[in-house]
Motif scaffolding. Structure first.
Motif, short mmCIF file in Angstrom:
data_model
loop_
_atom_site.label_atom_id
_atom_site.label_comp_id
_atom_site.label_asym_id
_atom_site.label_seq_id
_atom_site.Cartn_x
_atom_site.Cartn_y
_atom_site.Cartn_z
N LEU A 99 -5.50 3.37 -2.17
CA LEU A 99 -6.44 2.31 -1.81
C LEU A 99 -6.14 1.96 -0.36
N GLU A 100 -7.08 2.25 0.52
CA GLU A 100 -6.83 2.15 1.96
C GLU A 100 -7.15 0.76 2.50
N THR A 101 -8.34 0.23 2.18
CA THR A 101 -8.74 -1.08 2.67
C THR A 101 -9.49 -1.83 1.57
N ASN B 177 -20.16 -12.06 -1.16
CA ASN B 177 -19.96 -12.02 -2.62
C ASN B 177 -19.70 -10.61 -3.15
N SER B 178 -19.03 -9.78 -2.37
CA SER B 178 -18.67 -8.43 -2.82
C SER B 178 -17.31 -8.03 -2.26
N LEU B 179 -16.59 -7.24 -3.06
CA LEU B 179 -15.40 -6.58 -2.56
C LEU B 179 -15.83 -5.22 -2.04
N HIS B 180 -15.44 -4.90 -0.82
CA HIS B 180 -15.76 -3.62 -0.20
C HIS B 180 -14.43 -2.97 0.15
N GLY B 181 -14.37 -1.66 0.02
CA GLY B 181 -13.13 -1.01 0.37
C GLY B 181 -13.26 0.48 0.55
N THR B 182 -12.15 1.07 0.98
CA THR B 182 -12.09 2.52 1.15
C THR B 182 -10.88 3.06 0.41
N ILE B 183 -11.02 4.31 -0.02
CA ILE B 183 -9.98 5.01 -0.76
C ILE B 183 -9.81 6.38 -0.12
N PHE C 124 0.84 -1.18 0.00
CA PHE C 124 0.00 0.00 0.00
C PHE C 124 0.89 1.24 0.00
N SER C 125 0.59 2.18 -0.89
CA SER C 125 1.41 3.38 -1.07
C SER C 125 1.49 4.22 0.19
N CYS C 126 2.62 4.89 0.34
CA CYS C 126 2.76 5.88 1.41
C CYS C 126 1.89 7.06 1.03
N PHE C 127 0.91 7.38 1.84
CA PHE C 127 -0.08 8.40 1.45
C PHE C 127 0.53 9.76 1.27
N GLU C 128 1.60 10.06 1.94
CA GLU C 128 2.20 11.38 1.83
C GLU C 128 2.62 11.68 0.39
N ASP C 129 2.96 10.68 -0.38
CA ASP C 129 3.48 10.86 -1.73
C ASP C 129 2.41 10.74 -2.81
N SER C 130 1.20 10.41 -2.48
CA SER C 130 0.20 10.11 -3.49
C SER C 130 -1.11 10.82 -3.22
#
Length: 125
Positions: free
Chosen positions: A14-16, A22-28, A4-10
């Motif tokens: 994609l956080e989680t 039957n679904s992919l769930h996530g946070t950005i 997972f990227s270092c957030f300071e640079d991007s």
């Protein structure tokens, strides 16, 4: 294991990602560069022969502007996945479009890869 990227640079990370029902769930997480923005997850199950863009929806601001550092917003997505009869490989990346610019989190060019293994039938049932 995804890097997972270092957030300071991007501007987008994609956080989680989680698989349930039957679904992919996530946070950005994104840098809040402007009010109007589009965030989505691009995913494929066939090695990028085809793909689907799944929009992410705003959840909340998680920090405000601090000096030269922009504020942060959190978005979430939910992508239904057909129940697999065989092992399924899902590749995905996150995109953030704002002010005519496009930012991607693609795991440093390798995309995020998830392997879903089909449940095996219970013996004797």
């Amino acid at each position: 294991m995804p890097k997972f990227s270092c957030f300071e640079d991007s501007a987008v990370v994609l956080e989680t990602v989680d698989y349930a029902n039957n679904s992919l769930h996530g946070t950005i997480k994104v840098h809040n560069l402007a009010f109007k923005k589009d965030i989505f997850v691009r995913m494929t199950t066939d090695g990028w022969k085809t793909f689907e863009d799944v929009p992410a929806v705003f959840q909340r601001s998680i920090s405000s502007v601090d000096g030269n550092r922009p504020g942060l917003d959190r978005f979430s997505f939910s992508a239904p996945i057909a129940e697999a009869e065989h092992t399924m490989h899902i590749s995905l990346c996150a995109c953030y479009c704002v002010d005519g610019q496009e930012f991607w989190d693609n795991n440093q060019g390798t995309n995020y890869l998830f392997k879903l293994v089909a449940p095996t039938a219970a013996a004797g049932i």
